[in-house]
Enzyme design. Structure first.
Site, short mmCIF file in Angstrom:
data_model
loop_
_atom_site.label_atom_id
_atom_site.label_comp_id
_atom_site.label_asym_id
_atom_site.label_seq_id
_atom_site.Cartn_x
_atom_site.Cartn_y
_atom_site.Cartn_z
N GLU A 1 -3.75 8.08 -8.41
CA GLU A 1 -5.07 8.44 -7.87
C GLU A 1 -5.35 9.93 -8.09
O GLU A 1 -6.48 10.33 -8.36
CB GLU A 1 -5.13 8.16 -6.37
CG GLU A 1 -5.04 6.69 -6.00
CD GLU A 1 -4.84 6.49 -4.49
OE1 GLU A 1 -5.14 5.40 -4.01
OE2 GLU A 1 -4.36 7.42 -3.79
N ASP B 1 -10.93 -3.20 -4.71
CA ASP B 1 -10.81 -4.64 -4.45
C ASP B 1 -11.70 -5.01 -3.27
O ASP B 1 -12.02 -4.17 -2.43
CB ASP B 1 -9.35 -5.01 -4.16
CG ASP B 1 -8.71 -4.12 -3.11
OD1 ASP B 1 -8.15 -3.07 -3.47
OD2 ASP B 1 -8.81 -4.45 -1.90
N1 SAH Z 1 0.85 -2.32 -5.64
C1 SAH Z 1 0.37 -0.98 -5.71
C2 SAH Z 1 0.60 -0.32 -4.38
C3 SAH Z 1 -0.65 0.12 -3.78
S1 SAH Z 1 -0.64 0.23 -2.07
C4 SAH Z 1 1.06 -0.25 -6.84
O1 SAH Z 1 2.08 -0.70 -7.27
O2 SAH Z 1 0.53 0.74 -7.35
C5 SAH Z 1 -2.31 0.46 -1.85
C6 SAH Z 1 -2.82 1.89 -1.90
O3 SAH Z 1 -4.17 1.78 -2.25
C7 SAH Z 1 -2.79 2.58 -0.54
O4 SAH Z 1 -2.62 3.96 -0.68
C8 SAH Z 1 -4.14 2.22 0.08
O5 SAH Z 1 -4.73 3.30 0.81
C9 SAH Z 1 -5.02 1.84 -1.10
N2 SAH Z 1 -5.67 0.51 -1.04
C10 SAH Z 1 -6.45 0.02 -2.04
N3 SAH Z 1 -6.94 -1.20 -1.71
C11 SAH Z 1 -6.46 -1.51 -0.48
C12 SAH Z 1 -6.61 -2.63 0.40
N4 SAH Z 1 -7.36 -3.68 0.09
N5 SAH Z 1 -5.95 -2.62 1.57
C13 SAH Z 1 -5.19 -1.56 1.91
N6 SAH Z 1 -5.01 -0.46 1.12
C14 SAH Z 1 -5.64 -0.42 -0.06
#
Ligand code: SAH
Length: 248
Positions: A19, A206
């Site tokens: 990010e 999303d």
């Molecule tokens: N699987 C991802 C991990 C992302 S965790 C990877 O491997 O890169 C999600 C991160 O994105 C967190 O910092 C959160 O703030 C944000 N985020 C984006 N969409 C989200 C959602 N629907 N619910 C919670 N956090 C979300």
């Protein structure tokens, strides 16, 4: 910093390297050497001058055990506490990706500015602790910024899971959350301790109430959202530069 002194030093907080990186490149920020915060806190900091502003970026660093970014409220509050202490910024911005609720008008690629934050995963049904758990904090009003930059606005709800339970959904619904992510409420709590103004700028990766699993959509749209932030955040910086909080 008061509501009537001009904003000169801004601290931008991100959870993830993916990010933060496009913005760091776009603003030609340099990795701090030495780092703004000495270990063992894992956050990573960058600094530079952008127009008339001193700009600092911190992301939460990698988990040494699992080699992934330290997402979620615990690293976010640690980074916020230590970087605010080190910098004494005039303004803190929590930037990043998030889920959006189409019921509140969110679509993938939108940029949202938070009007308040709540927590949807701190459920403590004991008088007093129930409200503490929700931890609702108002964000400073930014009507001029929202109109000038054409951003949507809404309530941001934080929790430590990318998915959600029925109870999380119920709490987010009762607060009319438009945005779901994992850090803003923790950062707001720290900013409140320091009496620092916080603006949350979130790019939607999303749709929470859209029927597709968040992790699939998130991974598909992460780089697009980071690029959207690369455009949105410099516009925010340009807008706030030299203004007071009351001007926003
Ligand atoms: N699987 C991802 C991990 C992302 S965790 C990877 O491997 O890169 C999600 C991160 O994105 C967190 O910092 C959160 O703030 C944000 N985020 C984006 N969409 C989200 C959602 N629907 N619910 C919670 N956090 C979300």
């Amino acid at each position: 910093m008061t509501a009537t002194s001009p904003i000169k030093r801004v601290l931008l907080l991100f959870a993830m390297e993916a990010e933060a990186n496009p913005l760091i490149s776009k603003l030609s920020l340099k990795k701090d050497d030495p780092q703004m915060v000495s270990g063992p806190a894992p956050c990573v900091t960058y600094s530079g001058i952008v127009g008339d502003l001193q700009v600092h970026v911190a992301w939460n660093g990698k988990c040494a055990v699992n080699s992934v970014d330290n997402v979620g409220t615990v690293p976010a509050s640690l980074t916020a506490y230590l970087t605010i202490q080190a910098l004494d910024p005039d303004l803190v911005i929590s930037a990043g990706t998030a889920g959006g609720f189409k019921a509140q008008g969110a679509a993938i690629g939108d940029t949202f500015v938070g009007t308040s934050v709540v927590n949807h995963d701190r459920r403590i049904p004991i008088p007093g602790f129930d409200k503490y758990g929700i931890g609702e904090l108002q964000s400073p009003p930014t009507p001029g910024l929202q109109t000038a930059l054409g951003f949507k606005s809404g309530v941001i709800s934080s929790g430590n899971s990318l998915d959600y339970t029925d109870k999380c959904l119920e709490i987010m619904g009762s607060h009319k959350a438009a945005v779901k992510e994992m850090e803003a409420a923790a950062i707001a709590w720290v900013c409140n301790l320091y009496s620092k103004p916080l603006i949350c700028v979130k790019s939607i990766t999303d749709i929470v109430d859209g029927g597709r699993p968040s992790h699939e959509e998130f991974l598909e749209n992460l780089s697009t959202a980071a690029v959207a932030l690369q455009t949105a955040v410099p516009r925010v910086l340009e807008f706030v530069s030299g203004k007071t909080m009351a001007d926003l």
